[in-house]
Design a protein around this motif. Structure first.
Motif, short mmCIF file in Angstrom:
data_model
loop_
_atom_site.label_atom_id
_atom_site.label_comp_id
_atom_site.label_asym_id
_atom_site.label_seq_id
_atom_site.Cartn_x
_atom_site.Cartn_y
_atom_site.Cartn_z
N LEU A 49 3.20 -3.42 1.60
CA LEU A 49 4.58 -3.87 1.70
C LEU A 49 5.47 -2.89 0.93
O LEU A 49 5.19 -2.57 -0.23
CB LEU A 49 4.70 -5.28 1.13
CG LEU A 49 6.06 -5.96 1.22
CD1 LEU A 49 6.48 -6.11 2.68
CD2 LEU A 49 6.00 -7.32 0.55
N ALA A 50 6.52 -2.40 1.57
CA ALA A 50 7.43 -1.44 0.93
C ALA A 50 7.99 -2.02 -0.36
O ALA A 50 8.41 -3.18 -0.41
CB ALA A 50 8.56 -1.08 1.88
N ALA A 107 6.16 3.05 -1.81
CA ALA A 107 7.39 3.68 -1.33
C ALA A 107 8.34 2.64 -0.73
O ALA A 107 7.92 1.59 -0.25
CB ALA A 107 7.04 4.73 -0.27
N ALA A 108 9.62 2.98 -0.76
CA ALA A 108 10.62 2.14 -0.10
C ALA A 108 10.54 2.38 1.40
O ALA A 108 10.05 3.42 1.86
CB ALA A 108 12.01 2.50 -0.62
N LYS A 114 5.94 8.15 3.00
CA LYS A 114 5.48 6.76 3.02
C LYS A 114 4.27 6.57 2.11
O LYS A 114 3.78 5.47 1.94
CB LYS A 114 5.12 6.33 4.44
CG LYS A 114 6.23 6.54 5.45
CD LYS A 114 7.45 5.73 5.13
CE LYS A 114 8.50 5.92 6.23
NZ LYS A 114 9.77 5.37 5.91
N ILE A 115 3.77 7.67 1.54
CA ILE A 115 2.59 7.63 0.67
C ILE A 115 3.02 7.82 -0.78
O ILE A 115 3.82 8.70 -1.09
CB ILE A 115 1.57 8.71 1.06
CG1 ILE A 115 1.06 8.47 2.48
CG2 ILE A 115 0.40 8.74 0.08
CD1 ILE A 115 0.13 9.55 3.00
N THR A 116 2.49 7.00 -1.67
CA THR A 116 2.71 7.13 -3.11
C THR A 116 1.39 7.57 -3.73
O THR A 116 0.34 7.01 -3.42
CB THR A 116 3.17 5.80 -3.72
OG1 THR A 116 4.33 5.34 -3.02
CG2 THR A 116 3.49 5.95 -5.19
N ILE A 117 1.46 8.57 -4.60
CA ILE A 117 0.25 9.12 -5.22
C ILE A 117 0.38 9.09 -6.74
O ILE A 117 1.39 9.52 -7.29
CB ILE A 117 -0.01 10.57 -4.76
CG1 ILE A 117 -0.16 10.62 -3.24
CG2 ILE A 117 -1.24 11.16 -5.44
CD1 ILE A 117 -0.21 12.02 -2.66
N THR A 118 -0.65 8.58 -7.39
CA THR A 118 -0.74 8.57 -8.85
C THR A 118 -2.05 9.26 -9.22
O THR A 118 -3.10 8.91 -8.70
CB THR A 118 -0.73 7.14 -9.40
OG1 THR A 118 0.55 6.56 -9.13
CG2 THR A 118 -0.98 7.10 -10.89
N ASP A 134 2.63 2.90 5.62
CA ASP A 134 2.27 3.07 7.04
C ASP A 134 1.01 2.26 7.33
O ASP A 134 0.20 2.01 6.43
CB ASP A 134 2.02 4.54 7.37
CG ASP A 134 3.31 5.33 7.56
OD1 ASP A 134 4.36 4.70 7.79
OD2 ASP A 134 3.26 6.57 7.46
N PRO A 135 0.82 1.89 8.61
CA PRO A 135 -0.40 1.16 8.97
C PRO A 135 -1.66 1.99 8.71
O PRO A 135 -1.62 3.22 8.73
CB PRO A 135 -0.23 0.90 10.47
CG PRO A 135 1.22 1.10 10.75
CD PRO A 135 1.72 2.07 9.74
#
Length: 144
Positions: A49-50, A107-108, A114-118, A134-135
């Motif tokens: 979920l964004a 991500a919003a 659409k990808i967040t990386i830590t 993203d799906p």
């Protein structure tokens, strides 16, 4: 004079008893932690979920022989949690037998990526936790 001789002899005996006078710095990777390994394989998330928060869940650290430095980089919301401690984003120390989890805000909806990386670093070794709004690719439940 005899007191000084006794004191010097006592120090010499204690020094030779295997006492570790200068222990290795336990907050660096050192040679004892040269084979540390960990990964987020199977914990990366898609179809998130964004704007919500994604958590890797606890992962194990293999071959951690002594305490080691742990740090995190990524977004302003990137945090790690060691075993039952509070989430944090500043550098810390992890000990053998402890687990760690990573979290960040997804991500919003209107974000360019659409990808967040830590990225988590332990004893000089790094691995990245990823989440995507993203799906998931067809037939999978995680992203690689």
């Amino acid at each position: 004079m005899n007191k000084w001789i006794v004191a010097v002899l006592l120090i010499a005996v204690v020094a030779g008893c295997g006492v570790e006078w200068f222990p290795e710095d336990s907050t660096t990777s050192g040679s004892k932690n040269s084979n540390v390994s960990f990964s987020f394989e199977g914990t990366n998330k898609c179809s998130q979920l964004a704007g919500s928060f994604a958590d890797s869940g606890p992962i194990q650290i293999f071959n951690l022989q002594t305490s080691a430095t742990i740090s995190i980089s990524g977004t302003a919301t990137s945090k790690y949690t060691i075993t039952d401690q509070s989430p944090r984003s500043d550098q810390g120390v992890i000990r053998p037998g402890e687990t760690v989890s990573v979290s960040h805000q997804n991500a919003a909806q209107d974000a360019t990526s659409k990808i967040t990386i830590t990225t988590l670093t332990i004893a000089g070794k790094s691995a990245s936790f990823k989440s995507s709004i993203d799906p998931c690719p067809q037939g999978t439940t995680t992203i690689q």
